[in-house]
Design a protein around this motif. Sequence first.
Motif, PDB file in Angstrom:
ATOM      1  N   ASN A 155       0.813  -1.225   0.000  1.00 49.60           N
ATOM      2  CA  ASN A 155       0.000   0.000   0.000  1.00 49.60           C
ATOM      3  C   ASN A 155       0.844   1.270   0.000  1.00 49.60           C
ATOM      4  O   ASN A 155       0.286   2.379   0.024  1.00 49.60           O
ATOM      5  CB  ASN A 155      -0.928   0.011   1.224  1.00 49.60           C
ATOM      6  N   GLY A 156       2.155   1.099  -0.014  1.00 52.38           N
ATOM      7  CA  GLY A 156       3.035   2.265  -0.003  1.00 52.38           C
ATOM      8  C   GLY A 156       3.028   3.016   1.321  1.00 52.38           C
ATOM      9  O   GLY A 156       3.419   4.189   1.383  1.00 52.38           O
ATOM     10  N   ASP A 157       2.618   2.361   2.388  1.00 53.39           N
ATOM     11  CA  ASP A 157       2.541   3.005   3.701  1.00 53.39           C
ATOM     12  C   ASP A 157       3.846   2.756   4.458  1.00 53.39           C
ATOM     13  O   ASP A 157       3.934   1.885   5.329  1.00 53.39           O
ATOM     14  CB  ASP A 157       1.347   2.446   4.484  1.00 53.39           C
ATOM     15  N   TYR A 158       4.852   3.561   4.139  1.00 53.58           N
ATOM     16  CA  TYR A 158       6.180   3.342   4.713  1.00 53.58           C
ATOM     17  C   TYR A 158       6.254   3.766   6.181  1.00 53.58           C
ATOM     18  O   TYR A 158       7.078   3.255   6.936  1.00 53.58           O
ATOM     19  CB  TYR A 158       7.222   4.075   3.879  1.00 53.58           C
ATOM     20  N   VAL A 159       5.405   4.695   6.562  1.00 63.50           N
ATOM     21  CA  VAL A 159       5.349   5.071   7.979  1.00 63.50           C
ATOM     22  C   VAL A 159       4.893   3.877   8.811  1.00 63.50           C
ATOM     23  O   VAL A 159       5.461   3.591   9.879  1.00 63.50           O
ATOM     24  CB  VAL A 159       4.408   6.277   8.185  1.00 63.50           C
ATOM     25  N   LYS A 160       3.890   3.165   8.321  1.00 59.67           N
ATOM     26  CA  LYS A 160       3.414   1.985   9.042  1.00 59.67           C
ATOM     27  C   LYS A 160       4.481   0.904   9.090  1.00 59.67           C
ATOM     28  O   LYS A 160       4.634   0.217  10.115  1.00 59.67           O
ATOM     29  CB  LYS A 160       2.138   1.434   8.392  1.00 59.67           C
ATOM     30  N   VAL A 161       5.221   0.754   7.993  1.00 64.09           N
ATOM     31  CA  VAL A 161       6.310  -0.223   7.980  1.00 64.09           C
ATOM     32  C   VAL A 161       7.310   0.081   9.089  1.00 64.09           C
ATOM     33  O   VAL A 161       7.734  -0.801   9.839  1.00 64.09           O
ATOM     34  CB  VAL A 161       7.023  -0.241   6.614  1.00 64.09           C
ATOM     35  N   LEU A 162       7.685   1.343   9.201  1.00 62.86           N
ATOM     36  CA  LEU A 162       8.645   1.740  10.235  1.00 62.86           C
ATOM     37  C   LEU A 162       8.086   1.499  11.634  1.00 62.86           C
ATOM     38  O   LEU A 162       8.811   1.051  12.537  1.00 62.86           O
ATOM     39  CB  LEU A 162       9.030   3.204  10.054  1.00 62.86           C
ATOM     40  N   HIS A 163       6.805   1.788  11.826  1.00 59.28           N
ATOM     41  CA  HIS A 163       6.202   1.553  13.137  1.00 59.28           C
ATOM     42  C   HIS A 163       6.134   0.055  13.459  1.00 59.28           C
ATOM     43  O   HIS A 163       6.346  -0.351  14.606  1.00 59.28           O
ATOM     44  CB  HIS A 163       4.806   2.173  13.192  1.00 59.28           C
ATOM     45  N   LEU A 164       5.834  -0.756  12.443  1.00 61.73           N
ATOM     46  CA  LEU A 164       5.794  -2.203  12.659  1.00 61.73           C
ATOM     47  C   LEU A 164       7.171  -2.736  13.046  1.00 61.73           C
ATOM     48  O   LEU A 164       7.303  -3.550  13.971  1.00 61.73           O
ATOM     49  CB  LEU A 164       5.293  -2.914  11.398  1.00 61.73           C
ATOM     50  N   GLU A 165       8.203  -2.272  12.342  1.00 58.69           N
ATOM     51  CA  GLU A 165       9.559  -2.719  12.664  1.00 58.69           C
ATOM     52  C   GLU A 165       9.990  -2.209  14.037  1.00 58.69           C
ATOM     53  O   GLU A 165      10.708  -2.893  14.770  1.00 58.69           O
ATOM     54  CB  GLU A 165      10.544  -2.263  11.584  1.00 58.69           C
ATOM     55  N   ALA A 166       9.536  -1.007  14.395  1.00 59.52           N
ATOM     56  CA  ALA A 166       9.829  -0.474  15.731  1.00 59.52           C
ATOM     57  C   ALA A 166       9.131  -1.317  16.798  1.00 59.52           C
ATOM     58  O   ALA A 166       9.719  -1.628  17.840  1.00 59.52           O
ATOM     59  CB  ALA A 166       9.387   0.982  15.825  1.00 59.52           C
ATOM     60  N   ASP A 167       7.885  -1.682  16.545  1.00 58.34           N
ATOM     61  CA  ASP A 167       7.149  -2.525  17.486  1.00 58.34           C
ATOM     62  C   ASP A 167       7.824  -3.888  17.637  1.00 58.34           C
ATOM     63  O   ASP A 167       7.894  -4.441  18.752  1.00 58.34           O
ATOM     64  CB  ASP A 167       5.711  -2.719  17.009  1.00 58.34           C
ATOM     65  N   ALA A 168       8.303  -4.430  16.527  1.00 57.19           N
ATOM     66  CA  ALA A 168       8.980  -5.723  16.571  1.00 57.19           C
ATOM     67  C   ALA A 168      10.253  -5.636  17.418  1.00 57.19           C
ATOM     68  O   ALA A 168      10.513  -6.498  18.264  1.00 57.19           O
ATOM     69  CB  ALA A 168       9.311  -6.198  15.158  1.00 57.19           C
ATOM     70  N   ALA A 169      11.034  -4.586  17.206  1.00 60.61           N
ATOM     71  CA  ALA A 169      12.268  -4.411  17.982  1.00 60.61           C
ATOM     72  C   ALA A 169      11.963  -4.235  19.461  1.00 60.61           C
ATOM     73  O   ALA A 169      12.653  -4.780  20.331  1.00 60.61           O
ATOM     74  CB  ALA A 169      13.049  -3.213  17.449  1.00 60.61           C
ATOM     75  N   ALA A 170      10.910  -3.487  19.773  1.00 49.62           N
ATOM     76  CA  ALA A 170      10.511  -3.292  21.168  1.00 49.62           C
ATOM     77  C   ALA A 170      10.064  -4.607  21.790  1.00 49.62           C
ATOM     78  O   ALA A 170      10.332  -4.868  22.975  1.00 49.62           O
ATOM     79  CB  ALA A 170       9.396  -2.255  21.246  1.00 49.62           C
ATOM     80  N   MET A 171       9.396  -5.447  21.010  1.00 45.92           N
ATOM     81  CA  MET A 171       8.957  -6.741  21.520  1.00 45.92           C
ATOM     82  C   MET A 171      10.155  -7.655  21.771  1.00 45.92           C
ATOM     83  O   MET A 171      10.190  -8.392  22.762  1.00 45.92           O
ATOM     84  CB  MET A 171       7.982  -7.404  20.546  1.00 45.92           C
ATOM     85  N   CYS A 172      11.137  -7.598  20.887  1.00 46.35           N
ATOM     86  CA  CYS A 172      12.354  -8.377  21.093  1.00 46.35           C
ATOM     87  C   CYS A 172      13.036  -7.932  22.387  1.00 46.35           C
ATOM     88  O   CYS A 172      13.479  -8.768  23.192  1.00 46.35           O
ATOM     89  CB  CYS A 172      13.295  -8.206  19.906  1.00 46.35           C
ATOM     90  N   ALA A 173      13.095  -6.633  22.621  1.00 44.69           N
ATOM     91  CA  ALA A 173      13.673  -6.104  23.862  1.00 44.69           C
ATOM     92  C   ALA A 173      12.890  -6.600  25.070  1.00 44.69           C
ATOM     93  O   ALA A 173      13.475  -6.958  26.106  1.00 44.69           O
ATOM     94  CB  ALA A 173      13.681  -4.577  23.827  1.00 44.69           C
ATOM     95  N   ALA A 174      11.558  -6.635  24.949  1.00 47.65           N
ATOM     96  CA  ALA A 174      10.714  -7.114  26.053  1.00 47.65           C
ATOM     97  C   ALA A 174      10.974  -8.584  26.347  1.00 47.65           C
ATOM     98  O   ALA A 174      10.948  -9.013  27.515  1.00 47.65           O
ATOM     99  CB  ALA A 174       9.239  -6.894  25.709  1.00 47.65           C
ATOM    100  N   GLN A 175      11.226  -9.379  25.314  1.00 47.02           N
ATOM    101  CA  GLN A 175      11.533 -10.792  25.532  1.00 47.02           C
ATOM    102  C   GLN A 175      12.840 -10.951  26.309  1.00 47.02           C
ATOM    103  O   GLN A 175      12.931 -11.776  27.225  1.00 47.02           O
ATOM    104  CB  GLN A 175      11.606 -11.529  24.198  1.00 47.02           C
ATOM    105  N   TYR A 176      13.845 -10.158  25.952  1.00 49.84           N
ATOM    106  CA  TYR A 176      15.096 -10.209  26.721  1.00 49.84           C
ATOM    107  C   TYR A 176      14.855  -9.799  28.163  1.00 49.84           C
ATOM    108  O   TYR A 176      15.374 -10.415  29.099  1.00 49.84           O
ATOM    109  CB  TYR A 176      16.149  -9.292  26.098  1.00 49.84           C
ATOM    110  N   GLU A 177      14.051  -8.759  28.352  1.00 51.53           N
ATOM    111  CA  GLU A 177      13.791  -8.239  29.696  1.00 51.53           C
ATOM    112  C   GLU A 177      13.048  -9.254  30.564  1.00 51.53           C
ATOM    113  O   GLU A 177      13.386  -9.453  31.737  1.00 51.53           O
ATOM    114  CB  GLU A 177      12.956  -6.959  29.589  1.00 51.53           C
TER     115      GLU A 177
END
Length: 318
Positions: A173-195
């Motif tokens: 859909n060309g929604d690159y802002v959403k892509v960035l937010h999804l990747e940010a959410d994924a990274a935050a979730m990975c951090a939460a798993q370590y925590e």
Amino acid sequence: MRIVILSLLPMLLMFAEPCLAVRQGAATADLFIKRYTQSGDFAKLARWHEAAAECLKRISVPMNQIAYDYYVQHGYKTWTARAKKEAQEIEEQYQSHRARAKIAWQQFVEEVCNLHQMPYAHLALILLSVLDTESENIDKFITTWLPHYPDRFYEFGIYPTFFRKQRELAEQNGDYVKVLHLEADAAAMCAAQYEQIPIAYGLRNYKKHRDAYRQYAAYLRKLAQQNPNTLPPDVDKGRRISDSLTTQTVPCQQKADAVLQIAKSDARVKAALAGQRAVHAYPTFQGFAWIVNFSNHSQGNIATAIVDEKTSEVLGVF
């Protein structure tokens, strides 16, 4: 170790008078459960049922809760229902392992008392002697599995099954802002798993992993605020972060190859593989022992061997 074992003694005395992908740690413990079920070593069998339950409690429960909270927060109702069902299944497995551990402890007590007719105090000393080494092995096993999922966050689990698919739709859909937010959410979730998994258990050196993924998530959100028309190169950096932050010492490939040859040389493995074609073998280190899986496309899993790390002895074939 001795403190852990001593905590089992009241339960022992009580018995002397009339315990899916994110569950792989518990599933791997099942191999050792099979080993001691076959040998009738009830004390060690009980400890491995408890180890499987511990994996579910320490790994599966927090991983599922992290995902569930995310789905609820973002309104993914189907995924929320799926995570809720998964939580129920994890709890059922946990209770099953605890119950089977209690039965195994009772069998151990009855067997020893019937064979030796000894006082409970002597029985307790036997238990300490038998389980010291096994409890140390279990600690190594659980410690190996605790960072397993966050270390491989981008390889399997919620990232490929959920985040990657959501990203593909956003990119279409060309929604690159959403892509960035999804990747940010994924990274935050990975951090939460370590925590919530290795750090919560007390493992050292994983705070740097947590912090690296938190910083990366914050960086992606700043990029999203710029409303880009294309995806920046750093959008896929998350997959490479853990490569530079490895904490556990992984046995070298030479050791893995040697273990594979030991397993292949076992007569039981040879018999299981006889006549099989295109067999693949996968040795994986479990903290104190190796598990070598043999499989092919036609049969699936053909045989599994457990090889002791110190002695290189094949402990069992299933």
